[in-house]
Scaffold this motif. Structure first.
Motif, PDB file in Angstrom:
ATOM      1  N   ARG A 199      44.298  52.248  36.981  1.00  0.00           N
ATOM      2  CA  ARG A 199      44.240  52.550  35.557  1.00  0.00           C
ATOM      3  C   ARG A 199      44.613  54.020  35.285  1.00  0.00           C
ATOM      4  N   GLN A 220      46.804  47.930  38.128  1.00  0.00           N
ATOM      5  CA  GLN A 220      46.663  47.747  36.677  1.00  0.00           C
ATOM      6  C   GLN A 220      47.074  49.017  35.919  1.00  0.00           C
ATOM      7  N   GLU A 255      49.104  43.886  39.159  1.00  0.00           N
ATOM      8  CA  GLU A 255      48.290  43.521  38.003  1.00  0.00           C
ATOM      9  C   GLU A 255      47.454  42.301  38.366  1.00  0.00           C
ATOM     10  N   ALA A 315      39.147  41.392  36.272  1.00  0.00           N
ATOM     11  CA  ALA A 315      39.314  42.813  35.935  1.00  0.00           C
ATOM     12  C   ALA A 315      38.037  43.552  36.354  1.00  0.00           C
TER      13      ALA A 315
END
Length: 290
Positions: free
Chosen positions: A128, A151, A230, A266
């Motif tokens: 991130r 991600q 991802e 996630a």
């Protein structure tokens, strides 16, 4: 495999409150790689509470890469985890400086088996917001490196907006949400920090995150790589249009890019701590595929 825990002295240019960073080092297990380390990996954690939610997955991945022959360093950035300072002390550039110091330490440390650690490929592994920090650090590093993104956001502005909305959501419950976003923006613009979900956000950190973009550093070497991952729980998931566009920019800049959609939760935002074992397997295989 147990990592080595230690405190790394911070750069002299930083403040007295920022004098050491907590680190975990996973030495390379060279039994599976012919007696020499295969590379160096620096993990760059995500923003605020996402860092805590991702610790378990980061540790699992670090161990897997170490078993595959890579020396891995995890560092708590200024004001995070067990490092010096408070979250409110951090600016975007102070975090970039921490990443740079981690890179230098990995290059200089003498416990990495191999003929010459200076020749080993360096991977910047971000999750991130850590991906955005990796890119900015690479621009300032002035040396070739590969990128491992989990991600990745195309830019920091949506992440900042998402974080600010935590405050709005909290005030909605108390019936005081009107004008909260504008008020926070005004405080930051005036150079004042704002408190959100227990984190004191400094103007320097907010502006740096907001301006960050995942644009490829200029002038990659002929073998520089990006592995893009991802996660999705959908079986038919594909890359988003913005991810596809960003990957194309990296390819056009000369990077060799591998993109992967992996089944899993996630884990950086789930209520309970969750694992994504398929991500660990796929990541280790991709990094090893050189």
């Amino acid at each position: 495999m147990q990592p080595e825990a230690f405190f790394l002295p911070a750069l002299a240019a930083q403040t007295s409150q920022s004098d050491q960073r907590f680190c975990l080092f996973y030495p390379a297990d060279c039994a599976a790689s012919g007696g020499a380390a295969r590379g160096l990996v620096l993990y760059i954690h995500p923003f605020a509470e996402e860092m805590n939610k991702a610790r378990h997955m980061a540790a699992l991945q670090a161990r897997a890469l170490a078993r595959a022959g890579y020396a891995v360093l995890q560092m708590d950035l200024l004001g995070c985890g067990d490092s010096s300072g408070d979250f409110g002390d951090a600016s975007w550039q102070s975090w970039v400086s921490d990443v740079l110091q981690g890179c230098h330490w990995l290059r200089k440390q003498s416990n990495t088996p191999g003929a010459d650690s200076a020749q080993l490929p360096l991977w910047l592994w971000g999750l991130r917001a850590g991906c955005l920090l990796a890119v900015e650090a690479a621009r300032q590093l002035g040396a070739p490196c590969n990128f491992l993104f989990w991600q990745p956001p195309a830019a920091g502005r949506p992440l900042l907006q998402q974080f600010l909305r935590l405050k709005v959501a909290g005030d909605l419950l108390g019936g005081q949400a009107k004008g909260v976003m504008e008020s926070m923006r005004q405080h930051l613009a005036n150079g004042s920090p704002v408190e959100i979900a227990g984190y004191l956000l400094s103007p320097g950190l907010a502006s740096g995150l907001e301006q960050a973009a995942l644009a490829p550093p200029a002038g990659p070497g002929p073998t520089q790589r990006l592995e893009w991952f991802e996660l999705s729980t959908r079986e038919d998931a594909g890359l988003s249009p913005i991810s596809t566009k960003t990957i194309t920019q990296w390819q056009q800049a000369g990077y060799r890019v591998g993109s992967h959609i992996v089944h899993g939760p996630a884990f950086w935002q789930t209520t309970e701590i969750e694992d994504a074992p398929a991500l660990i397997t796929a990541t280790t295989a991709a990094v090893n595929n050189d």
